[in-house]
Scaffold this motif. Structure first.
Motif: not given
Length: 455
Positions: A207-229
């Protein structure tokens, strides 16, 4: 019995290489034989071993265990889990050392070993001594035993020990890393509402590289937070010791901001305590620690350096910009899942959202880590050349780890990487124009030493 380990895999904080190229099963066996010998010569016999979910980890673990047993060490295997679970086992089982087979946040084909001896990090000169022992063949012989112990439930229970947690709505992204099963078990014990991403352990990291310090790897998490508020989201690296976070508005919370948030309840419990952070951290963090009545301690980057300084000053919490947050109650170890739980406690106890906490920080602009490739032999030389020029100019310089220079515009840092043939730099200022001037200063200083930035 003699085995020469490739010098490229001997890092400052661990042993790490590319499997099939610089790291192979015979290397793992030799590492186990040498580490087992060191454990035995320190008066111990028992070593706990864990592994992450990389495709090569099972093979490397088997080879490592073979070497440990050949040195006469008794091995306790705890299976797949995050590195913090290995640290937990090393503290709470009756063992003398521990080894985690992990490639951490590195590319898929990399792997390696993180080691603990007598509840302290095993790094730097320890790793070089292990390599010398292996090359000289001066290792112990024996026939150690092996057993398996289930640690996941005990580790997760320790994460939430204490007062009841405030119910929040949270997203969790395991990145298909080794923390996934622990997160699945953890959220079943937490109040609130929890949404999980990529908790299946898969060394292909589909799904994505497992390094949360790279912002690109947080795209799925950002989308989840926005979608589910959701209230916020957290993400983890491949072995669960680095944390990333986004607030309810989808903004990344920098690790130094996380540390400032977590330091507040710590300093209410322990007024005047030392809080350690690395030289890459924001000046606003050190100012905030002082405002809260704590004693800010700036120290060298690198998790083993931070752990060592924590022990020296008795700090209850520490952090570095690479995503590691360390806790005194965990023996000084870094644990991203425990950091997430403490973030829940801080938000619940503070009565504010994570977004509001972020908004309370002073407005600054900062660079990501800037990287300058250099020849290995030139890393330290260039830093010394820059320091000499700064001294001649009468600059205000902190030499804790390279050069951290404070000016009217803000501050900039130049240091030699501990793990690569690179110089790294960072700058922070009150506005973009001031930041641009700081970056230009870094570029100019390095140009005088014949170095230019990559990318």
């Amino acid at each position: 019995m003699r085995h020469r380990l490739p010098s490229s895999i001997l890092r400052e904080y661990d042993i790490r290489g590319t499997v099939g190229r610089t790291l192979n099963a015979p290397d793992a066996t030799a590492i186990g034989r040498a580490f087992g010998s060191i454990v035995r010569r320190s008066g111990g016999t028992r070593v706990v071993v864990g592994r992450d979910g990389r495709l090569s980890s099972l093979m490397l673990e088997a080879a490592l265990v073979e070497g440990l047993r050949a040195a006469g060490a008794d091995v306790i295997r705890i299976g797949v889990g995050p590195s913090p679970m290995l640290y937990h086992a090393e503290r709470h089982l009756e063992v003398d050392g521990g080894v985690q087979v992990t490639g951490s946040h590195n590319p898929r084909d990399d792997n390696g070993f993180k080691m603990v001896l007598g509840h302290r990090p095993f790094f730097g000169s320890d790793i070089m001594a292990l390599a010398a022992l292996s090359e000289q063949g001066e290792v112990e012989s024996g026939a150690g035993g092996v057993s398996d112990v289930e640690m996941l439930a005990d580790y997760v229970a320790r994460l939430i020990a204490g007062d009841r947690l405030h119910p929040l709505r949270i997203g969790w992204d395991a990145g298909n890393g080794a923390a996934g099963p622990a997160i699945e078990r953890l959220v079943q014990l937490l109040p609130g509402e929890h949404h999980l991403l990529f908790t299946e352990v898969d060394g292909n990291f589909p799904n994505h590289h497992p390094d949360p310090t790279e912002e690109a790897n947080l795209a799925d998490l950002k989308a989840l937070v926005a979608r589910e508020k959701l209230d916020f989201g957290v993400a983890f690296d491949g072995d669960g010791d680095r944390i990333g976070a986004v607030d309810g508005e989808g903004r990344v919370i920098a690790v130094d901001q996380l540390l400032a948030i977590l330091a507040e309840p710590v300093l209410r419990r322990q007024p005047g305590a030392a809080i350690v952070a690395d030289v890459k951290a924001s000046a606003t963090l050190f100012d905030r620690i002082a405002e809260l009545g704590g004693r800010p301690v700036m120290w060298k980057s690198g998790h083993s350096n931070i752990k060592t300084m924590m022990h020296e000053v008795g700090a209850p919490i520490a952090g570095e910009m690479s995503g590691h947050i360390f806790f005194g109650e965990l023996g000084g170890h870094d644990d991203a899942l425990y950091a997430a739980i403490q973030l829940i406690r801080a938000i619940g106890g503070g009565g504010r959202t994570l977004a509001a906490m972020r908004d309370a920080f002073p407005d600054v602009v900062a660079t990501p880590e800037l990287r300058f490739p250099v020849e290995e032999a030139r890393r330290e030389e260039v830093v010394q050349e820059v320091l000499a020029r700064l001294a001649a100019d009468g600059a205000r310089v902190d030499r804790t780890d390279g050069a951290r220079v404070t000016t009217a515009d803000g501050w900039w840092l130049l240091r030699a990487s501990n793990t690569q043939s690179m110089l790294t730099a960072r700058a922070e200022a009150r506005d973009q124009a001031a930041l641009d001037r700081l970056i230009a200063t870094i570029d100019a200083q390095l140009a005088l030493s014949g170095v230019t930035r990559s990318g």
